[in-house]
Motif scaffolding. Sequence first.
Motif, PDB file in Angstrom:
ATOM      1  N   VAL A  14       0.843  -1.208   0.000  1.00  0.00           N
ATOM      2  CA  VAL A  14       0.000   0.000   0.000  1.00  0.00           C
ATOM      3  C   VAL A  14       0.872   1.250   0.000  1.00  0.00           C
ATOM      4  O   VAL A  14       0.611   2.208  -0.742  1.00  0.00           O
ATOM      5  N   LEU A  15       1.918   1.260   0.824  1.00  0.00           N
ATOM      6  CA  LEU A  15       2.810   2.422   0.893  1.00  0.00           C
ATOM      7  C   LEU A  15       3.533   2.641  -0.429  1.00  0.00           C
ATOM      8  O   LEU A  15       3.680   3.781  -0.884  1.00  0.00           O
ATOM      9  N   LEU A  16       3.965   1.563  -1.066  1.00  0.00           N
ATOM     10  CA  LEU A  16       4.648   1.680  -2.359  1.00  0.00           C
ATOM     11  C   LEU A  16       3.695   2.228  -3.414  1.00  0.00           C
ATOM     12  O   LEU A  16       4.062   3.113  -4.209  1.00  0.00           O
ATOM     13  N   LEU A  17       2.455   1.723  -3.423  1.00  0.00           N
ATOM     14  CA  LEU A  17       1.453   2.206  -4.376  1.00  0.00           C
ATOM     15  C   LEU A  17       1.186   3.691  -4.159  1.00  0.00           C
ATOM     16  O   LEU A  17       1.166   4.480  -5.114  1.00  0.00           O
ATOM     17  N   GLY A  18       0.975   4.070  -2.895  1.00  0.00           N
ATOM     18  CA  GLY A  18       0.708   5.477  -2.585  1.00  0.00           C
ATOM     19  C   GLY A  18       1.859   6.380  -2.985  1.00  0.00           C
ATOM     20  O   GLY A  18       1.647   7.485  -3.510  1.00  0.00           O
ATOM     21  N   PHE A  19       3.089   5.921  -2.759  1.00  0.00           N
ATOM     22  CA  PHE A  19       4.265   6.716  -3.112  1.00  0.00           C
ATOM     23  C   PHE A  19       4.367   6.895  -4.621  1.00  0.00           C
ATOM     24  O   PHE A  19       4.636   8.007  -5.114  1.00  0.00           O
ATOM     25  N   CYS A  20       4.137   5.822  -5.378  1.00  0.00           N
ATOM     26  CA  CYS A  20       4.215   5.908  -6.846  1.00  0.00           C
ATOM     27  C   CYS A  20       3.157   6.866  -7.392  1.00  0.00           C
ATOM     28  O   CYS A  20       3.433   7.652  -8.317  1.00  0.00           O
ATOM     29  N   ILE A  87       6.157  13.372   1.145  1.00  0.00           N
ATOM     30  CA  ILE A  87       6.637  12.694   2.362  1.00  0.00           C
ATOM     31  C   ILE A  87       5.577  12.723   3.453  1.00  0.00           C
ATOM     32  O   ILE A  87       5.275  11.695   4.075  1.00  0.00           O
ATOM     33  N   PHE A  88       4.997  13.886   3.698  1.00  0.00           N
ATOM     34  CA  PHE A  88       3.973  13.988   4.746  1.00  0.00           C
ATOM     35  C   PHE A  88       2.723  13.200   4.368  1.00  0.00           C
ATOM     36  O   PHE A  88       2.057  12.630   5.236  1.00  0.00           O
ATOM     37  N   GLY A  89       2.408  13.164   3.077  1.00  0.00           N
ATOM     38  CA  GLY A  89       1.272  12.368   2.631  1.00  0.00           C
ATOM     39  C   GLY A  89       1.477  10.892   2.919  1.00  0.00           C
ATOM     40  O   GLY A  89       0.552  10.192   3.357  1.00  0.00           O
ATOM     41  N   MET A  90       2.687  10.396   2.699  1.00  0.00           N
ATOM     42  CA  MET A  90       2.980   8.990   2.964  1.00  0.00           C
ATOM     43  C   MET A  90       3.011   8.692   4.461  1.00  0.00           C
ATOM     44  O   MET A  90       2.579   7.619   4.894  1.00  0.00           O
ATOM     45  N   LEU A  91       3.485   9.630   5.243  1.00  0.00           N
ATOM     46  CA  LEU A  91       3.457   9.439   6.701  1.00  0.00           C
ATOM     47  C   LEU A  91       2.015   9.361   7.202  1.00  0.00           C
ATOM     48  O   LEU A  91       1.708   8.587   8.121  1.00  0.00           O
ATOM     49  N   ALA A 117      -4.254   6.006   0.553  1.00  0.00           N
ATOM     50  CA  ALA A 117      -3.174   5.950  -0.445  1.00  0.00           C
ATOM     51  C   ALA A 117      -3.681   6.224  -1.847  1.00  0.00           C
ATOM     52  O   ALA A 117      -2.993   6.865  -2.653  1.00  0.00           O
ATOM     53  N   VAL A 118      -4.909   5.751  -2.175  1.00  0.00           N
ATOM     54  CA  VAL A 118      -5.426   5.905  -3.537  1.00  0.00           C
ATOM     55  C   VAL A 118      -6.465   7.019  -3.630  1.00  0.00           C
ATOM     56  O   VAL A 118      -7.010   7.248  -4.721  1.00  0.00           O
ATOM     57  N   SER A 119      -6.743   7.716  -2.525  1.00  0.00           N
ATOM     58  CA  SER A 119      -7.730   8.795  -2.544  1.00  0.00           C
ATOM     59  C   SER A 119      -7.298   9.901  -3.495  1.00  0.00           C
ATOM     60  O   SER A 119      -6.249  10.525  -3.308  1.00  0.00           O
TER      61      SER A 119
END
Length: 515
Positions: A14-20, A87-91, A117-119
């Motif tokens: 999920v974190l990887l998807l959100g970061f991409c 960065i803050f979005g992923m945190l 993450a996908v919002s």
Amino acid sequence: MNKNRVYLTLLSSVLLLGFCLRIYQLARYSLWFDEAASVLSADYMHEMISKMGMLEERYPSFLSNQFIYYWQRLGKDEFTLRMSAVIFGMLAVLVIYRVAKHVFSRKAGIIAAFILAVSPIHIYYSREVRVYSLEILTVLVSVYFLIKALESDRMRYWSGYLAFSLASIYLHYMNIFILFSGIIFVLIYYRKCRCLFKRWLAVNAVLFIFLLPWMINTAYLVKTMFYSSQKHYWVLWWAGHSFKNILYTFKNFSAGYNTNAAIYIPLTAIFLIFFSAGLRSKRGSKSGVLFLLCFLIPIFSMYMISKISPWYVDRYVLPSSIFYYLLVANGISKMSNRRILAALCIITALLSFGTVNYYKDIIPERHTCLGVGTKKDYRQAAAYIIDNFQDGDMIFHVDYCATLPFEHYFRLIGKDKFEELSSGNYLLVVEDGEDVVPFKFQERGAKRVKSDISVENNRRVWLVYSSFVFDTIINYDGKGEMPEEVYIRDHMEKSYIRKDARGFKEIIVYLYEKR
């Protein structure tokens, strides 16, 4: 594979998807008005206050400007500036997992992290040089610490609640309503929290003391909004003030800005069904009430304020969306794993339409997302003017939203010509229905004042032709009331000969010479 490893793998995915999703083509578009305002006001605080009154009067906080000031030392290119929001979005994705896991279940935690993450709306604001993603993070952490403090009465949690509540309010004034939501929650459950009431009261008293400087500036803001007889450019005459704006908020939190009715109606309905199911769940029911208050109170408070003066803009209550997602995730988690997977696949498929449109910069129904527009290529347009600028040239804009991005790029690209470029940077407006007048800004309050520069007295003039809704001026067919931008261009061509015109994305730069 044991359960811990499964959940760790899911969370990592999920974190990887959100970061991409957040880093993809991060520097593709120029900084827009709000981003440029953030950078300029952070880098030149005193200058911007004296020029436009943007800091003290528009934002009763200084924390966001301080942060951006230090962050931009890493670089002033679009990618570096926007990386802090990523960065803050992923945190925030990581923290929402922790909150949902603690209050509901680990399964709900994974689902909540996935939804955030996908919002589309969270992706949108996790890619801007603004502090919205940091604001979401601080609000989420402050509420988490409140829950932990009420459960254990440990001083470290009370301290965390105090610190992050202060940070969130100093980042954006609307977060005071998140604080009010927590206060109402404790009063509702007074009997269960009676033994902690004195500690809670003491913490809020300290919070109140630290908020005194903020309250002084906010009092000025409120006075300006509701009681000032003079016009301020940032009083949101374009903002919403009707109940339908609340419905649009549900739509934007569920589906984002970049979908049409065929997508956002079923998607919002799905979210609301799971939202209701999440509220009915017995597990975490007390915290569910807190989440409901944190979701609804800021939205309805902004709506009530807007009945006095238009102020309703979705992004001002963006942190409320995380509590919406928490309850939606809790509702989804009550189903079997197979049904959860099917529900998430359907949600992802519907969300993908808006996500693809976002990267293509398409907003199908702009009336549902006030204050949001398509991107303009200020970077290349400014570079074109810089390359061809001559001593004595004047630069006129027909759209105020273009002035700050151009000033940012003048500072960044045209350092050797910056003073001349900025000093000749004016906004053209139509006065009394016929006079075209250039405007500058006086020292405080950002009130428009007439300059002593004439439109017709310059040998060469640049006209930056743009609009927040660009298609309205480009597609004007002569029927109905003429847009002000069209009138200004026609007026200019009475006194000047058009020597060049260069088109950029949603901008046309005209070069005129005196007849």
